[in-house]
Design a protein around this motif. Structure first.
Motif, PDB file in Angstrom:
ATOM      1  N   UNK A 103      -4.222  -3.593 -13.607  1.00 20.25           N
ATOM      2  CA  UNK A 103      -5.573  -3.066 -12.795  1.00 20.25           C
ATOM      3  C   UNK A 103      -5.045  -2.970 -11.816  1.00 20.25           C
ATOM      4  N   UNK A 104      -5.065  -1.722 -11.186  1.00 18.88           N
ATOM      5  CA  UNK A 104      -4.932  -0.775 -10.323  1.00 18.88           C
ATOM      6  C   UNK A 104      -5.766   0.080  -9.848  1.00 18.88           C
ATOM      7  N   UNK A 105      -6.879  -0.117  -9.030  1.00 15.07           N
ATOM      8  CA  UNK A 105      -7.927   0.492  -8.478  1.00 15.07           C
ATOM      9  C   UNK A 105      -7.959   1.233  -7.480  1.00 15.07           C
ATOM     10  N   UNK A 107      -4.172  -9.625 -13.077  1.00 14.04           N
ATOM     11  CA  UNK A 107      -4.576  -9.417 -11.503  1.00 14.04           C
ATOM     12  C   UNK A 107      -4.945  -7.998 -11.649  1.00 14.04           C
ATOM     13  N   UNK A 108      -5.599  -7.460 -10.017  1.00 16.79           N
ATOM     14  CA  UNK A 108      -6.281  -6.190  -9.656  1.00 16.79           C
ATOM     15  C   UNK A 108      -5.950  -6.469  -8.311  1.00 16.79           C
ATOM     16  N   UNK A 109      -5.523  -5.167  -8.520  1.00 14.83           N
ATOM     17  CA  UNK A 109      -5.116  -4.972  -6.764  1.00 14.83           C
ATOM     18  C   UNK A 109      -6.076  -3.575  -6.873  1.00 14.83           C
ATOM     19  N   UNK A 110      -6.619  -3.598  -6.013  1.00 21.79           N
ATOM     20  CA  UNK A 110      -7.866  -2.738  -4.635  1.00 21.79           C
ATOM     21  C   UNK A 110      -7.968  -2.481  -3.870  1.00 21.79           C
ATOM     22  N   UNK A 111      -8.141  -1.319  -4.219  1.00 21.71           N
ATOM     23  CA  UNK A 111      -7.722  -0.583  -2.758  1.00 21.71           C
ATOM     24  C   UNK A 111      -9.670  -0.657  -2.423  1.00 21.71           C
ATOM     25  N   UNK A 112     -10.459  -0.700  -0.839  1.00 17.69           N
ATOM     26  CA  UNK A 112     -11.061  -0.624  -0.862  1.00 17.69           C
ATOM     27  C   UNK A 112     -12.560   0.220  -0.717  1.00 17.69           C
ATOM     28  N   UNK A 113     -11.280   1.544  -0.413  1.00 19.88           N
ATOM     29  CA  UNK A 113     -12.201   2.918   0.012  1.00 19.88           C
ATOM     30  C   UNK A 113     -12.196   3.626  -1.222  1.00 19.88           C
ATOM     31  N   UNK A 138     -14.910  -3.396  -2.444  1.00 17.97           N
ATOM     32  CA  UNK A 138     -15.486  -4.513  -2.403  1.00 17.97           C
ATOM     33  C   UNK A 138     -16.181  -4.740  -3.537  1.00 17.97           C
ATOM     34  N   UNK A 139     -17.767  -3.785  -3.931  1.00 15.65           N
ATOM     35  CA  UNK A 139     -18.499  -4.050  -4.723  1.00 15.65           C
ATOM     36  C   UNK A 139     -17.786  -4.573  -6.923  1.00 15.65           C
ATOM     37  N   UNK A 140     -16.207  -4.318  -6.351  1.00 17.58           N
ATOM     38  CA  UNK A 140     -15.674  -5.000  -7.686  1.00 17.58           C
ATOM     39  C   UNK A 140     -15.371  -6.292  -7.480  1.00 17.58           C
ATOM     40  N   UNK A 141     -15.122  -6.972  -6.350  1.00 20.62           N
ATOM     41  CA  UNK A 141     -14.810  -8.417  -6.223  1.00 20.62           C
ATOM     42  C   UNK A 141     -15.346  -9.587  -7.113  1.00 20.62           C
ATOM     43  N   UNK A 150      -5.077  -1.757   1.229  1.00 18.27           N
ATOM     44  CA  UNK A 150      -6.051  -1.219   1.955  1.00 18.27           C
ATOM     45  C   UNK A 150      -5.247  -0.503   2.865  1.00 18.27           C
ATOM     46  N   UNK A 151      -6.361   0.978   3.963  1.00 16.57           N
ATOM     47  CA  UNK A 151      -5.306   0.816   5.492  1.00 16.57           C
ATOM     48  C   UNK A 151      -6.291   0.277   6.787  1.00 16.57           C
ATOM     49  N   UNK A 152      -6.944  -0.517   6.018  1.00 13.94           N
ATOM     50  CA  UNK A 152      -8.187  -1.098   7.104  1.00 13.94           C
ATOM     51  C   UNK A 152      -7.360  -2.265   7.265  1.00 13.94           C
ATOM     52  N   UNK A 153      -6.992  -2.320   9.142  1.00 10.55           N
ATOM     53  CA  UNK A 153      -6.283  -3.533   9.199  1.00 10.55           C
ATOM     54  C   UNK A 153      -6.960  -4.042  10.967  1.00 10.55           C
ATOM     55  N   UNK A 154      -8.459  -5.100   9.560  1.00 12.29           N
ATOM     56  CA  UNK A 154      -9.177  -5.961  10.308  1.00 12.29           C
ATOM     57  C   UNK A 154      -9.452  -6.951  10.650  1.00 12.29           C
ATOM     58  N   UNK A 155      -9.428  -7.966  10.946  1.00 15.71           N
ATOM     59  CA  UNK A 155      -9.273  -9.577  10.910  1.00 15.71           C
ATOM     60  C   UNK A 155     -10.654  -9.850  10.172  1.00 15.71           C
TER      61      UNK A 155
END
Length: 226
Positions: free
Chosen positions: A4-6, A47-53, A60-63, A77-82
């Motif tokens: 599933x690619x979101x 498996x699911x590959x999930x974008x955050x935006x 993240x509502x899907x996690x 995701x593009x979010x490179x944040x620890x």
């Protein structure tokens, strides 16, 4: 295998889905949280590959929904944040990749996550005294009571139960409960163990620390609540 690619950006979803097809995988694409939920109602995914935006939606509502269905999650995701990475992993994601990404690495990460999940599902129910864990459903029960635990804590318990009477090393727990060492930290492990210890002591179990080495699980019936 079915993925599933979101992903709401069609210019990215199309090449990723082609990448999965070239690997021999079936891929269904969802552009929103609602369309992903509809697909989850109708189909079974490995498996699911999930974008955050996803437009104005938070992926993240899907996690937690995916975790409840025991579907492994690779965040892309593009979010490179620890801090965001840690948040997603704590919520139940299995891995976290930042765009732009290497196609071969993405395939390898997915395969690694799936191997780990398959290894878990091969195991039968693990029993120690009044505690039993079903690795397939990631369910922990003590005296018939089901405990609601984060997936990481269930995986830590699985290893502790498999090694009862011995010390389970930090590295063993990292390699089993985390996708890669980059996602693991001793502080995160200690936090999970601290929370587990507080809960399990109510049932007569305790997690003993061996500083610099690891942990072991013990059962002391005399400590059970009356």
């Amino acid at each position: 295998m079915k993925v599933l690619l979101v992903e709401d950006e069609i210019d990215l979803a199309l090449p990723i889905s082609k990448l999965f097809s070239s690997a021999g995988w079936d891929c269904a694409v969802a552009k929103s949280v609602s369309s992903a939920l509809e697909l989850l109602e109708r189909e079974v995914f490995d498996v699911c590959v999930l974008d955050l935006f996803l437009g104005r939606e938070d992926g993240t509502k899907l996690i937690p929904i995916l975790s409840d269905k025991n579907i492994p999650i690779v965040v892309l995701t593009v979010v490179d944040d620890v801090s965001e990475k840690v948040r997603c992993l704590k919520m139940g994601a299995d891995d976290y990749m930042v765009k732009p990404f290497n196609p071969e690495e993405l395939l390898t990460r997915i395969e690694t996550v799936l191997r780990r999940v398959k290894n878990i599902t091969k195991n039968r129910t693990i029993v120690y005294e009044d505690m039993e864990i079903d690795p397939f459903s990631m369910t922990v029960r003590i005296k018939g009571e089901t405990l609601l635990l984060p997936k990481k804590q269930v995986m830590i318990l699985i290893k502790l139960l498999e090694n009862v009477g011995k010390v389970t090393s930090y590295n063993t727990l990292f390699s089993y409960a985390w996708t890669s060492y980059e996602d693991a930290s001793i502080d995160a492990l200690r936090t999970h163990v601290h929370n587990l210890r507080k809960l399990l002591r109510n049932y007569g179990f305790d997690i003993i620390s061996y500083p610099g080495i690891g942990y072991t699980l013990r059962y002391e019936k005399s400590k059970e609540p009356v």
